[in-house]
Write a protein that holds these residues in place. Structure first.
Motif, PDB file in Angstrom:
ATOM      1  N   GLU A 215     -23.904-103.331  51.781  1.00  0.00           N
ATOM      2  CA  GLU A 215     -23.313-103.427  50.449  1.00  0.00           C
ATOM      3  C   GLU A 215     -21.923-104.064  50.539  1.00  0.00           C
ATOM      4  OE1 GLU A 215     -24.091-102.612  47.245  1.00  0.00           O
ATOM      5  OE2 GLU A 215     -26.184-102.193  47.715  1.00  0.00           O
ATOM      6  N   PRO A 216     -21.851-105.325  50.931  1.00  0.00           N
ATOM      7  CA  PRO A 216     -20.523-105.937  51.091  1.00  0.00           C
ATOM      8  C   PRO A 216     -19.749-106.053  49.791  1.00  0.00           C
ATOM      9  CG  PRO A 216     -22.263-107.593  51.306  1.00  0.00           C
ATOM     10  CD  PRO A 216     -22.935-106.256  51.297  1.00  0.00           C
ATOM     11  N   GLU A 217     -20.414-106.407  48.689  1.00  0.00           N
ATOM     12  CA  GLU A 217     -19.686-106.574  47.430  1.00  0.00           C
ATOM     13  C   GLU A 217     -19.086-105.249  46.954  1.00  0.00           C
ATOM     14  OE1 GLU A 217     -22.847-109.811  47.542  1.00  0.00           O
ATOM     15  OE2 GLU A 217     -22.817-107.639  47.876  1.00  0.00           O
ATOM     16  N   SER A 236     -14.747 -94.272  41.686  1.00  0.00           N
ATOM     17  CA  SER A 236     -16.081 -94.469  41.134  1.00  0.00           C
ATOM     18  C   SER A 236     -16.980 -95.205  42.127  1.00  0.00           C
ATOM     19  CB  SER A 236     -15.983 -95.240  39.819  1.00  0.00           C
ATOM     20  OG  SER A 236     -17.267 -95.512  39.300  1.00  0.00           O
ATOM     21  N   LEU A 237     -16.451 -96.249  42.731  1.00  0.00           N
ATOM     22  CA  LEU A 237     -17.226 -97.013  43.703  1.00  0.00           C
ATOM     23  C   LEU A 237     -17.476 -96.200  44.973  1.00  0.00           C
ATOM     24  CD1 LEU A 237     -15.421-100.379  43.082  1.00  0.00           C
ATOM     25  CD2 LEU A 237     -17.887-100.021  42.790  1.00  0.00           C
ATOM     26  N   HIS A 238     -16.482 -95.434  45.387  1.00  0.00           N
ATOM     27  CA  HIS A 238     -16.660 -94.556  46.548  1.00  0.00           C
ATOM     28  C   HIS A 238     -17.832 -93.595  46.323  1.00  0.00           C
ATOM     29  CE1 HIS A 238     -15.618 -91.677  49.758  1.00  0.00           C
ATOM     30  NE2 HIS A 238     -15.789 -90.748  48.843  1.00  0.00           N
ATOM     31  N   HIS A 239     -17.899 -93.018  45.130  1.00  0.00           N
ATOM     32  CA  HIS A 239     -18.982 -92.076  44.859  1.00  0.00           C
ATOM     33  C   HIS A 239     -20.335 -92.787  44.729  1.00  0.00           C
ATOM     34  CE1 HIS A 239     -16.353 -88.723  44.804  1.00  0.00           C
ATOM     35  NE2 HIS A 239     -15.665 -89.130  43.749  1.00  0.00           N
ATOM     36  N   GLU A 240     -20.340 -94.018  44.199  1.00  0.00           N
ATOM     37  CA  GLU A 240     -21.584 -94.788  44.180  1.00  0.00           C
ATOM     38  C   GLU A 240     -22.107 -95.014  45.595  1.00  0.00           C
ATOM     39  OE1 GLU A 240     -21.515 -98.466  42.052  1.00  0.00           O
ATOM     40  OE2 GLU A 240     -20.592 -97.580  40.273  1.00  0.00           O
ATOM     41  N   LEU A 241     -21.188 -95.227  46.528  1.00  0.00           N
ATOM     42  CA  LEU A 241     -21.558 -95.522  47.908  1.00  0.00           C
ATOM     43  C   LEU A 241     -21.724 -94.276  48.777  1.00  0.00           C
ATOM     44  CD1 LEU A 241     -19.150 -98.535  48.460  1.00  0.00           C
ATOM     45  CD2 LEU A 241     -21.653 -98.647  48.639  1.00  0.00           C
ATOM     46  N   GLY A 242     -21.369 -93.119  48.235  1.00  0.00           N
ATOM     47  CA  GLY A 242     -21.345 -91.908  49.049  1.00  0.00           C
ATOM     48  C   GLY A 242     -22.662 -91.590  49.721  1.00  0.00           C
ATOM     49  N   SER A 243     -23.759 -91.726  48.981  1.00  0.00           N
ATOM     50  CA  SER A 243     -25.071 -91.424  49.572  1.00  0.00           C
ATOM     51  C   SER A 243     -25.399 -92.390  50.695  1.00  0.00           C
ATOM     52  CB  SER A 243     -26.163 -91.476  48.492  1.00  0.00           C
ATOM     53  OG  SER A 243     -25.977 -90.453  47.544  1.00  0.00           O
ATOM     54  N   LEU A 244     -25.021 -93.661  50.527  1.00  0.00           N
ATOM     55  CA  LEU A 244     -25.255 -94.639  51.581  1.00  0.00           C
ATOM     56  C   LEU A 244     -24.430 -94.288  52.815  1.00  0.00           C
ATOM     57  CD1 LEU A 244     -26.564 -97.308  52.528  1.00  0.00           C
ATOM     58  CD2 LEU A 244     -24.553 -98.482  51.601  1.00  0.00           C
ATOM     59  N   ARG A 264     -33.700-104.270  53.333  1.00  0.00           N
ATOM     60  CA  ARG A 264     -33.131-105.272  52.429  1.00  0.00           C
ATOM     61  C   ARG A 264     -33.558-106.706  52.777  1.00  0.00           C
ATOM     62  NH1 ARG A 264     -28.282-103.764  49.513  1.00  0.00           N
ATOM     63  NH2 ARG A 264     -28.937-101.970  48.262  1.00  0.00           N
ATOM     64  N   GLY A 265     -34.199-106.875  53.915  1.00  0.00           N
ATOM     65  CA  GLY A 265     -34.639-108.207  54.315  1.00  0.00           C
ATOM     66  C   GLY A 265     -33.565-109.038  54.988  1.00  0.00           C
ATOM     67  N   TYR A 266     -32.529-108.387  55.521  1.00  0.00           N
ATOM     68  CA  TYR A 266     -31.428-109.103  56.144  1.00  0.00           C
ATOM     69  C   TYR A 266     -31.617-109.317  57.639  1.00  0.00           C
ATOM     70  CZ  TYR A 266     -28.937-107.810  51.834  1.00  0.00           C
ATOM     71  OH  TYR A 266     -28.555-107.623  50.538  1.00  0.00           O
ATOM     72  N   ALA A 291     -32.563 -98.375  46.885  1.00  0.00           N
ATOM     73  CA  ALA A 291     -33.148 -98.747  45.594  1.00  0.00           C
ATOM     74  C   ALA A 291     -32.214 -98.382  44.442  1.00  0.00           C
ATOM     75  CB  ALA A 291     -34.500 -98.059  45.418  1.00  0.00           C
ATOM     76  N   ASP A 292     -31.584 -97.212  44.531  1.00  0.00           N
ATOM     77  CA  ASP A 292     -30.639 -96.808  43.482  1.00  0.00           C
ATOM     78  C   ASP A 292     -29.471 -97.783  43.388  1.00  0.00           C
ATOM     79  OD1 ASP A 292     -32.147 -94.610  42.811  1.00  0.00           O
ATOM     80  OD2 ASP A 292     -30.928 -93.182  43.946  1.00  0.00           O
ATOM     81  N   LEU A 293     -28.971 -98.239  44.515  1.00  0.00           N
ATOM     82  CA  LEU A 293     -27.864 -99.186  44.506  1.00  0.00           C
ATOM     83  C   LEU A 293     -28.289-100.535  43.933  1.00  0.00           C
ATOM     84  CD1 LEU A 293     -26.290 -98.306  47.968  1.00  0.00           C
ATOM     85  CD2 LEU A 293     -25.199 -98.002  45.745  1.00  0.00           C
ATOM     86  N   GLU A 294     -29.495-100.938  44.203  1.00  0.00           N
ATOM     87  CA  GLU A 294     -29.991-102.204  43.660  1.00  0.00           C
ATOM     88  C   GLU A 294     -30.178-102.138  42.155  1.00  0.00           C
ATOM     89  OE1 GLU A 294     -33.499-103.001  45.983  1.00  0.00           O
ATOM     90  OE2 GLU A 294     -32.433-104.541  47.133  1.00  0.00           O
ATOM     91  N   ASP A 295     -30.392-100.938  41.627  1.00  0.00           N
ATOM     92  CA  ASP A 295     -30.615-100.784  40.187  1.00  0.00           C
ATOM     93  C   ASP A 295     -29.332-100.928  39.376  1.00  0.00           C
ATOM     94  OD1 ASP A 295     -33.306-100.438  40.472  1.00  0.00           O
ATOM     95  OD2 ASP A 295     -33.235 -98.243  40.446  1.00  0.00           O
ATOM     96  N   GLU A 296     -28.165-100.918  40.031  1.00  0.00           N
ATOM     97  CA  GLU A 296     -26.895-100.982  39.304  1.00  0.00           C
ATOM     98  C   GLU A 296     -25.985-102.067  39.887  1.00  0.00           C
ATOM     99  OE1 GLU A 296     -25.182 -97.133  39.490  1.00  0.00           O
ATOM    100  OE2 GLU A 296     -26.796 -96.157  38.418  1.00  0.00           O
ATOM    101  N   PRO A 297     -26.399-103.328  39.862  1.00  0.00           N
ATOM    102  CA  PRO A 297     -25.580-104.356  40.507  1.00  0.00           C
ATOM    103  C   PRO A 297     -24.515-104.982  39.620  1.00  0.00           C
ATOM    104  CG  PRO A 297     -27.661-105.293  39.813  1.00  0.00           C
ATOM    105  CD  PRO A 297     -27.684-103.843  39.410  1.00  0.00           C
TER     106      PRO A 297
END
Length: 308
Positions: A215-217, A236-244, A264-266, A291-297
């Motif tokens: 999740e570089p961006e 807010s972004l920290h908590h979005e990334l917390g599970s990752l 992710r196909g990388y 998948a959750d992170l991809e749903d909120e780009p």
């Protein structure tokens, strides 16, 4: 120093992709470097712990550094060149410098557990010999020895020792190093994604990040917001990334991040022994988090755009 690097922002600790025969996949490596550069990272760190440097030959090590340098246009490449043998670390550092690396990341000597005076001599030997900015890397969970704050502060006075990657998990100790080096040209960088935001809040300048491979961006947006003083958005972004952050360390790094990269196909999830693929019991949770992170780009893309 022969060159200057602004150690501010996000520096992904890159994976080294292998094929099923354990050969380095240089094409995928270079494509990954270009993907990360396009995402807005501030530098790249190949052949560190996340890059499985312990399983590479010296020639492979140097070729990975060369391949990343060849692939990118406008970001510094900080080569991992640490070892528990000072002579070996010096040789790797000299070869990385000859290959065109912009800086060096040196894990503290592992297994043989030197005293603090031995750590000072180790780092100063390399810094005296190689005219590149160097980052001292403290990760006692891997090395068995902590770099004490007094040692880090002493090393900060050397003109070629430009920073400290902190992965001790001890925020008090990290804050002590930051406080005592504020008047030096010395960067303290997070080496633990879950603690990046707390570290930034007390004066760290950025992160050498595992999560930024995936999740570089978002990682750049979080760090950029904190550096700009926008802690509401950074939190807010920290908590979005917390599970990752949590999923990427359910097993030894880089096992989970390589699985995430494959999802992710990388790049392939293949690792060199003795590391093995992620246990099946963790894969579903990792897929769900991705998948959750991809749903909120969209919001993240806007945030990252604002940081550049």
């Amino acid at each position: 120093m022969s060159s200057e690097i602004d150690f501010t922002g996000v520096f992904p600790a890159m994976c080294t992709p292998f094929d099923e025969d354990e050969r380095i996949d240089y094409e995928t490596l270079q494509a990954d470097a270009q993907r990360l550069e396009a995402a807005g990272v501030d530098g790249l760190v190949p052949v560190g712990s996340t890059g499985e440097s312990a399983t590479l030959t010296h020639d492979e090590h140097v070729r990975v550094v060369e391949a990343v340098i060849e692939a990118v246009d406008d970001v510094p490449v900080i080569a991992g060149t640490g070892s528990n043998n000072t002579r070996e670390a010096l040789e790797l550092s000299e070869r990385a410098a000859d290959a065109g690396a912009d800086g060096l990341l040196l894990i503290s000597p592992y297994y043989n557990k030197p005293e603090q005076r031995g750590l000072v001599e180790h780092y100063r030997t390399i810094a005296d010999a190689v005219d590149l900015p160097q980052i001292v890397y403290n990760v006692p969970s891997r090395t068995g020895r902590n770099i004490e704050p007094d040692t880090a502060v002493s090393l900060a006075s050397h003109e070629n020792i430009a920073g400290y990657k902190a992965a001790s998990g001890d925020l008090g100790q990290i804050g002590d190093v930051i406080e005592r080096t504020r008047d030096e040209e010395f960067a303290v960088l997070s080496g633990d994604d879950a603690l990046t935001l707390p570290m930034l809040s007390v004066g760290a300048t950025g992160a050498i990040s595992v999560a930024a491979n995936v999740e570089p961006e978002r990682t750049c947006a979080m760090v950029g917001a904190a550096l700009d003083g926008d802690y509401d958005r950074a939190r807010s972004l920290h908590h979005e990334l917390g599970s990752l952050f949590r999923e990427l360390f359910v097993e030894t790094n880089p096992i989970p991040v390589k699985e995430a990269m494959a999802i992710r196909g990388y790049g392939p999830a293949c690792l060199r022994p003795p590391l093995s693929r992620l246990s099946e019991e963790y894969r579903d949770d990792l897929e769900a988090v991705l998948a959750d992170l991809e749903d909120e780009p969209a919001e993240v893309a806007d945030a990252a755009e604002g940081d550049r």
